[in-house]
Design an enzyme around this catalytic site. Structure first.
Site, PDB file in Angstrom:
ATOM      1  CG  HIS A   1      -7.050   4.036   5.010  1.00  0.00           C
ATOM      2  ND1 HIS A   1      -7.797   3.369   6.335  1.00  0.00           N
ATOM      3  CD2 HIS A   1      -6.603   3.030   4.489  1.00  0.00           C
ATOM      4  CE1 HIS A   1      -7.076   2.510   6.375  1.00  0.00           C
ATOM      5  NE2 HIS A   1      -6.455   1.767   5.631  1.00  0.00           N
TER       6      HIS A   1
ATOM      7  CG  HIS B   1      -1.580   2.554   7.043  1.00  0.00           C
ATOM      8  ND1 HIS B   1      -2.072   3.865   6.743  1.00  0.00           N
ATOM      9  CD2 HIS B   1      -2.260   2.059   7.354  1.00  0.00           C
ATOM     10  CE1 HIS B   1      -3.151   4.065   5.558  1.00  0.00           C
ATOM     11  NE2 HIS B   1      -3.065   2.276   5.708  1.00  0.00           N
TER      12      HIS B   1
END
Length: 331
Positions: free
Chosen positions: A219, A57
């Site tokens: 995700h 991320h």
């Protein structure tokens, strides 16, 4: 799978070594367990602000370690929560005697592992508080979560609370401030392609060339709907309206608008979308007082974007404007 990597099992460790080489004046990095710490930590008498989560991320969270933001970040494996011992190591390396605030995205593994680390630190006499970020309006419950997911609002919590801690705010004050930001921030995202996790080697999900996923998670979790790909105007509207309705936001509100790339969306498209969002907000009488545009909470190479709105007041605006010096935010 086409990626600039060596062994998929070593991606995070090698990336961390590269990050340490790139920012020696800001960070010190360890890889066993993996922890990214600002070079001057621990700072005596200062509340330590610690966050973390699965890698993939970036720049969240390691890119936000430094003066005016995080004291430390704890990166797990790709899309995997960091272990309690790594979180505890970050607490130990940053505790300056004023307590530690953990900023935790609402994913089950993150919540449990940070909670365990806080309990272990408490046994050692360290006062630790946790604030859960759950700003995603797309779904109530999803893969990896009990309740709403923590997404783009995490960046804003970390910046604002980090600024308060830098100024000498107490642990009680930092915790209250973090909870206030969480209560006033909402987000929603979308994707047109899937990310590919290095050790998996194939896309997390399949999207046809003419499809998009609205309400996607960071995700690759499913969202609200899979629908035909449409215009930028319609995409921004589909993201913005649920956000506005949820708090709700109303005419006269002053906000921070955060237009975020999920990793693969270029700035050409992101600025285009941001301009549409500003126009739609102006039509509703909502004033964009501050802005952030760029890839700040990503999902590897996923093409997509998210919109985050934070309702501002004078104190939050001042803390957002306060100096920050990190790898990813610097003013």
């Amino acid at each position: 799978m086409k990626k600039i990597i060596n062994d998929p099992a070593d991606v995070v460790a090698e990336s961390l070594r590269g990050m340490a080489a790139a920012h020696p004046e800001l960070l010190r990095v360890r890889t066993d367990p993996a922890v990214i710490v600002r070079t001057d930590a621990p700072v005596s008498g200062k509340v330590a602000v610690v966050s973390g989560g699965g890698s993939g991320h970036e720049p969240l969270h390691g890119g936000f370690v430094g003066p005016g933001m995080l004291s430390a970040a704890v990166p797990g494996a790709v899309f995997t929560s960091p272990t309690p011992d790594a979180v505890q190591a970050a607490i130990d390396e940053t505790n300056g005697g004023a307590g530690v605030l953990l900023v935790v995205k609402n994913y089950t593994g993150d919540v449990l592992n940070f909670e365990t680390a806080a309990e272990l630190a408490g046994l050692d006499g360290v006062e630790v508080r946790s604030v859960i970020v759950d700003d995603d309006v797309a779904v109530k419950d999803s893969t990896h979560t009990a309740g709403r997911r923590g997404v783009g609002g995490t960046v804003l919590v970390e910046k604002i609370v980090g600024a308060a801690a830098e100024r000498g705010a107490s642990l009680d004050e930092c915790e209250e401030l973090a909870k206030r930001v969480v209560s006033q921030v909402r987000s929603m995202g979308m994707a047109v392609t899937s990310p590919t996790v290095p050790h998996v080697g194939q896309p997390s999900f399949d999207l046809a060339a003419d499809e998009m996923e609205i309400g996607i998670g960071i995700h690759g979790e499913p969202g609200r709907a899979r629908v035909p790909l449409t215009s930028a105007d319609d995409i921004v509207r589909r993201l913005l309206e649920p956000v506005l309705e949820d708090l709700p936001f109303a005419a006269g509100d002053e906000v921070l608008l955060f237009t975020n790339s999920m990793g693969g969306t270029p700035l050409l498209e992101l600025y285009l979308a941001h301009g549409i969002a500003e126009r739609l907000l102006a039509e509703r009488g909502i004033h964009v007082r501050r802005r952030l545009v760029g890839p700040y909470i990503t999902s590897l190479e996923m093409q997509g974007m998210s919109l985050t709105l934070l309702k501002l007041d004078d104190e939050l605006t001042e803390l957002w404007d306060a100096p920050v010096r990190t790898a990813a935010l610097n003013w």
